[in-house]
Write a protein that holds these residues in place. Sequence first.
Motif, PDB file in Angstrom:
ATOM      1  N   UNK A   9       0.784  -1.237   0.000  1.00 25.18           N
ATOM      2  CA  UNK A   9       0.000   0.000   0.000  1.00 25.18           C
ATOM      3  C   UNK A   9       0.814   1.283   0.000  1.00 25.18           C
ATOM      4  N   UNK A  10       1.890   1.342   0.754  1.00 20.43           N
ATOM      5  CA  UNK A  10       2.666   2.574   0.860  1.00 20.43           C
ATOM      6  C   UNK A  10       3.557   2.818  -0.359  1.00 20.43           C
ATOM      7  N   UNK A  46      -8.783  -2.554  -9.545  1.00 22.54           N
ATOM      8  CA  UNK A  46      -7.853  -1.639  -8.883  1.00 22.54           C
ATOM      9  C   UNK A  46      -6.695  -1.319  -9.810  1.00 22.54           C
ATOM     10  N   UNK A  47      -6.149  -0.127  -9.631  1.00 21.85           N
ATOM     11  CA  UNK A  47      -4.963   0.269 -10.382  1.00 21.85           C
ATOM     12  C   UNK A  47      -3.966   0.806  -9.375  1.00 21.85           C
ATOM     13  N   UNK A  48      -2.760   0.276  -9.403  1.00 21.64           N
ATOM     14  CA  UNK A  48      -1.693   0.755  -8.543  1.00 21.64           C
ATOM     15  C   UNK A  48      -0.655   1.483  -9.380  1.00 21.64           C
ATOM     16  N   UNK A  49      -0.402   2.744  -9.045  1.00 24.56           N
ATOM     17  CA  UNK A  49       0.623   3.530  -9.726  1.00 24.56           C
ATOM     18  C   UNK A  49       1.805   3.670  -8.777  1.00 24.56           C
ATOM     19  N   UNK A  50       2.947   3.152  -9.202  1.00 24.69           N
ATOM     20  CA  UNK A  50       4.121   3.146  -8.329  1.00 24.69           C
ATOM     21  C   UNK A  50       4.552   4.567  -7.978  1.00 24.69           C
ATOM     22  N   UNK A  51       4.811   4.785  -6.691  1.00 26.81           N
ATOM     23  CA  UNK A  51       5.321   6.065  -6.232  1.00 26.81           C
ATOM     24  C   UNK A  51       6.846   6.027  -6.312  1.00 26.81           C
ATOM     25  N   UNK A  52       7.424   7.001  -6.987  1.00 26.90           N
ATOM     26  CA  UNK A  52       8.869   7.045  -7.170  1.00 26.90           C
ATOM     27  C   UNK A  52       9.424   8.121  -6.254  1.00 26.90           C
ATOM     28  N   UNK A  53      10.298   7.714  -5.349  1.00 26.07           N
ATOM     29  CA  UNK A  53      10.892   8.652  -4.381  1.00 26.07           C
ATOM     30  C   UNK A  53      11.730   9.688  -5.103  1.00 26.07           C
ATOM     31  N   UNK A  54      11.556  10.946  -4.706  1.00 28.95           N
ATOM     32  CA  UNK A  54      12.340  12.022  -5.265  1.00 28.95           C
ATOM     33  C   UNK A  54      11.778  12.623  -6.533  1.00 28.95           C
TER      34      UNK A  54
END
Length: 58
Positions: A9-10, A46-54
Amino acid sequence: MALRGSGMPAQYSWSTKRNYKSGYVWHDLALKDIIHPSEGGAEYVLKGSELVEGSCSG
């Protein structure tokens, strides 16, 4: 939470497909939002969009 996987989830921004008028829209989900099944109550989309740090937009 179980539908989004353990530990995932995070790392993703989650959306669910919802009926709207004569079509569909993607509805953004918060971490504790309840996920409702799509039409007929039998399917979850559901659709998960990856969170990219920075990363930043704009």
